[in-house]
Structures are given as C-alpha cells and as structure tokens.
Design a protein around this motif. Sequence first.
Motif, short mmCIF file in Angstrom:
data_model
loop_
_atom_site.label_atom_id
_atom_site.label_comp_id
_atom_site.label_asym_id
_atom_site.label_seq_id
_atom_site.Cartn_x
_atom_site.Cartn_y
_atom_site.Cartn_z
N SER A 83 -4.33 0.70 -15.23
CA SER A 83 -4.94 1.82 -14.52
C SER A 83 -5.89 1.27 -13.46
O SER A 83 -6.60 0.29 -13.70
N TYR A 84 -5.92 1.90 -12.29
CA TYR A 84 -6.78 1.40 -11.21
C TYR A 84 -8.25 1.49 -11.62
O TYR A 84 -9.04 0.62 -11.29
N ALA A 85 -8.62 2.56 -12.33
CA ALA A 85 -10.00 2.75 -12.82
C ALA A 85 -11.02 2.65 -11.69
O ALA A 85 -12.06 2.01 -11.83
N LEU A 86 -10.71 3.29 -10.54
CA LEU A 86 -11.66 3.31 -9.42
C LEU A 86 -12.60 4.51 -9.56
O LEU A 86 -12.22 5.55 -10.11
N TYR A 87 -13.81 4.36 -9.06
CA TYR A 87 -14.74 5.48 -9.03
C TYR A 87 -14.33 6.42 -7.89
O TYR A 87 -14.38 6.03 -6.71
N PRO A 88 -13.92 7.65 -8.19
CA PRO A 88 -13.36 8.52 -7.15
C PRO A 88 -14.37 8.94 -6.08
O PRO A 88 -13.98 9.27 -4.95
N HIS A 89 -15.67 8.94 -6.41
CA HIS A 89 -16.68 9.40 -5.46
C HIS A 89 -17.22 8.26 -4.60
O HIS A 89 -18.04 8.48 -3.72
N MET A 90 -16.73 7.03 -4.85
CA MET A 90 -17.19 5.86 -4.09
C MET A 90 -16.13 5.43 -3.09
O MET A 90 -14.94 5.52 -3.35
N THR A 91 -16.59 4.91 -1.96
CA THR A 91 -15.66 4.35 -0.98
C THR A 91 -15.06 3.05 -1.52
O THR A 91 -15.51 2.50 -2.53
N LEU A 161 1.36 -3.44 -12.01
CA LEU A 161 2.28 -2.74 -11.11
C LEU A 161 3.08 -1.63 -11.79
O LEU A 161 3.89 -0.97 -11.16
N SER A 162 2.85 -1.41 -13.07
CA SER A 162 3.71 -0.49 -13.82
C SER A 162 3.55 0.96 -13.39
O SER A 162 4.43 1.78 -13.65
N ASN A 163 2.44 1.31 -12.73
CA ASN A 163 2.24 2.69 -12.29
C ASN A 163 2.79 2.96 -10.89
O ASN A 163 2.68 4.07 -10.39
N LEU A 164 3.36 1.92 -10.27
CA LEU A 164 3.85 2.07 -8.90
C LEU A 164 5.34 2.34 -8.88
O LEU A 164 6.07 1.97 -9.80
N ASP A 165 5.81 2.99 -7.81
CA ASP A 165 7.26 3.20 -7.69
C ASP A 165 7.92 1.88 -7.28
O ASP A 165 7.25 0.89 -6.98
N ALA A 166 9.25 1.88 -7.27
CA ALA A 166 10.00 0.63 -7.11
C ALA A 166 9.65 -0.10 -5.82
O ALA A 166 9.42 -1.32 -5.82
N ALA A 167 9.59 0.64 -4.70
CA ALA A 167 9.31 0.00 -3.42
C ALA A 167 7.90 -0.59 -3.39
O ALA A 167 7.69 -1.71 -2.89
N LEU A 168 6.93 0.15 -3.92
CA LEU A 168 5.56 -0.35 -3.94
C LEU A 168 5.41 -1.54 -4.87
O LEU A 168 4.61 -2.44 -4.61
N ARG A 169 6.17 -1.55 -5.97
CA ARG A 169 6.11 -2.69 -6.88
C ARG A 169 6.53 -3.96 -6.16
O ARG A 169 5.90 -5.00 -6.32
N VAL A 170 7.60 -3.87 -5.39
CA VAL A 170 8.08 -5.05 -4.66
C VAL A 170 7.02 -5.52 -3.67
O VAL A 170 6.69 -6.71 -3.60
N ALA A 171 6.47 -4.57 -2.89
CA ALA A 171 5.48 -4.94 -1.87
C ALA A 171 4.22 -5.53 -2.50
O ALA A 171 3.70 -6.55 -2.03
N THR A 172 3.74 -4.91 -3.58
CA THR A 172 2.51 -5.40 -4.21
C THR A 172 2.75 -6.72 -4.93
O THR A 172 1.86 -7.58 -4.98
N ARG A 173 3.95 -6.90 -5.49
CA ARG A 173 4.28 -8.18 -6.12
C ARG A 173 4.20 -9.31 -5.10
O ARG A 173 3.67 -10.39 -5.38
N ILE A 174 4.72 -9.07 -3.91
CA ILE A 174 4.66 -10.08 -2.85
C ILE A 174 3.21 -10.36 -2.47
O ILE A 174 2.82 -11.51 -2.24
N GLU A 175 2.40 -9.29 -2.44
CA GLU A 175 0.99 -9.47 -2.10
C GLU A 175 0.26 -10.30 -3.15
O GLU A 175 -0.61 -11.12 -2.82
N ILE A 176 0.61 -10.11 -4.42
CA ILE A 176 -0.02 -10.91 -5.48
C ILE A 176 0.40 -12.38 -5.35
O ILE A 176 -0.41 -13.30 -5.53
N ALA A 177 1.68 -12.61 -5.00
CA ALA A 177 2.13 -13.99 -4.78
C ALA A 177 1.38 -14.63 -3.62
O ALA A 177 0.98 -15.80 -3.69
N GLN A 178 1.16 -13.86 -2.55
CA GLN A 178 0.42 -14.38 -1.41
C GLN A 178 -1.05 -14.61 -1.77
O GLN A 178 -1.67 -15.58 -1.31
N LEU A 179 -1.59 -13.72 -2.62
CA LEU A 179 -2.96 -13.90 -3.08
C LEU A 179 -3.11 -15.22 -3.83
O LEU A 179 -4.07 -15.96 -3.62
#
Length: 362
Positions: A83-91, A161-179
């Motif tokens: 879960s992202y667990a972000l504070y919704p009222h914070m930027t 990445l389990s909460n993301l759709d298929a396309a976002l999973r691929v994109a975010t997976r690549i971003e984690i590899a780059q990270l």
Amino acid sequence: MADLKLTDVAKAYGEVQVLSNINLDIKAGELIVFVGPSGCGKSTLLRMIAGLEKITGGTLEIDGVKVNDVPPAQRGIAMVFQSYALYPHMTVRDNMSFALKIAKKSDAEISEAVEKAAKILQLDPYLDRLPKALSGGQRQRVAIGRAIVRDPKVFLFDEPLSNLDAALRVATRIEIAQLKESMPDRTMIYVTHDQVEAMTLASRIVVLAGGGISQVGSPLELYERPQNEFVAQFIGSPAMNLIPGKVTATGARTEVTLENGVKAYSAVPTTDADQGRDVNIGIRPEDFMPGGEDDCCFTGKVNITEKLGEVTQLYFEPQEGRDPVIAKLSGIHHGLRGTVVKLAAPPEKVQIFADGISLLHR
C-alpha cells in the motif's frame, strides 16, 4: 553499504511454525528477491528483517551486529509497502520529507534530500501536488522516494507493484531497476509473487517453500539448473514439464524410456546404480521443437492450441492425475489440434529428477 546474515532464523506463532532454518548471506549492493507461493512466509521474513515481526529463533546480523532486539528505526532500514500509505492531505514534497522532519533534520538537509530523491524518481514536476492528483505509478514512486530520503543501508520492498495494472507494473519495474543502478552500493530485498519481476530485477533469487529455503541462485541458474521439481515448476511460465520414465542407459548421455516407449536423451550424467531407476524428465515448453523419428523425445495428441502470434502453445492430452504436457513452438502453426505430434529437445536442455531432486545436484 550493508551485509546481512541470517543464521537458523525461525518464526512461530504459538505452536504454528511458519519459518525455520533460514540461513542466508546477503552481500552489500545485492538486490535479493524472495519468491514463493502464497503463505510460504516471504513477507513475514521481510518483516522480521525490518523489525516489524519478532524473530523467535536464530540470529539476524547487519554489518556483523546482531539486531534481533534492535528497534526498526535503529536498523538503518527503509521499507516500501504494498500500500502506498501516503498522507492524502500532504503534498508529495511533504510526504517525502515527513520522516526527516520527525527526525528534526535542518530545512537545508530536508530540501536537499527531497530534491535529490525527486530527481532520481523523476518526480520534480509533482512535488507540490497532492496524492489524489497522481497516477498509481507516481504514488508508488513517492512511497519509494519517502524511503530514499532517509538514506538507509537497506531497502525493503514488500510486493510494491501488486496494486498497479499491467502496463504500470512494467514501467515501474523498469524504474526500480534504474533506481538500483543509480544506487549500486545500496542493498535491496524485494518480495514478489511475480516471476517476471524476480527474473528481471534480482541479483539472486531466494525461493521459499514449506517453511524454508528451497534454492538460492541467480535467475538463470534457477531457470537452467533447478535443484528440485518444485523450483523447476515454480520458475518459468508455463511451468517445466515433468514426464515419467525409466533410465535405460547410463553414462555421460543418459537414455530415459518414457511410458509410451519413446526414448529421451539427457546430458545429465548417470551411473550404473541409476540403471532402471524411475525418474521424471524435465523439459521446458520453450525448449521443445518439431521432431522426427530420429530425434523425437516426446510424442502425444494435441488437445488445445493457443496461437499467440510470436509463438504457438500446444497442450497435449493429459494422463489421468497429471498436468498436461505443454510445448511452446516459435511462430504460427496451423492444423495441429487433434493430431499426434512428435517433439524434440536438445539433450543439454533435458533435466532428470529422481524422488523430486535433480540428479545434477545430488
């Protein structure tokens, strides 16, 4: 940089033993991926490393220091949850800087850390947005950024990445590899049930099953040289085919006669003691190719075909109580349903298992 060492680590809830005899050395800078079926304890093991679950047996060391009883905040670890667990009222900026403010860092330190993390994750344009104005992938990047700003020794990812759709999973997976490439000295431990994530991200994969470690190795080592039938079928999609037979000739080139009389050959060496032994040969669907009389290692009647464009998958009529044999042939193949097809496979691609264990690893 941080090394981790788990020695005889165990976890029990009352009389229920979840994990036992976990022995693992993780070197600084590695990206280790925990995989396994649901309920195998991979998230529990990650939470024990984080200090969110108590270790009920064995020791956990970080950089040579035992940390079993060290509070999570003092272990030099940052965790990214499912879960992202972000504070919704914070930027975005405030979400990423919150932990540093709690730690009473100076405004200059906080600003520098947030700007650096935002640049790595390409979040610069979104720092003043609220989470509701972001996509799922962007929110997950903010959660990762919140971990980066703490400058931890070890990053822990629990199925991020389990909460993301298929396309976002691929994109975010690549971003984690780059990270990981941008932070080569940071140790990362990643939990997933997705084989593609494990195979593409990991330095080494830890396969968990039955309350313990089934095998540890590089992605290709697990794919090409599984130690047992569980790993052979868990790594790879579709799973490795296991076909019963009997060893009928031993040596550097082993002959296995299948139940229907077809002979398969493997480069797995055997000895005279293996003569007549009941075994399963393991062949990955993608290692099959059309065969003839001289090189055929499997023959069967095609029950279903799936034309996927780049490949055609053949499902053969299963024997009672067994999974169907699957072949993945390159290209498009017409008119095979209902026909008997002969398949070949290179001997070096044919595994042999006896009593569930690979003969390569006995």
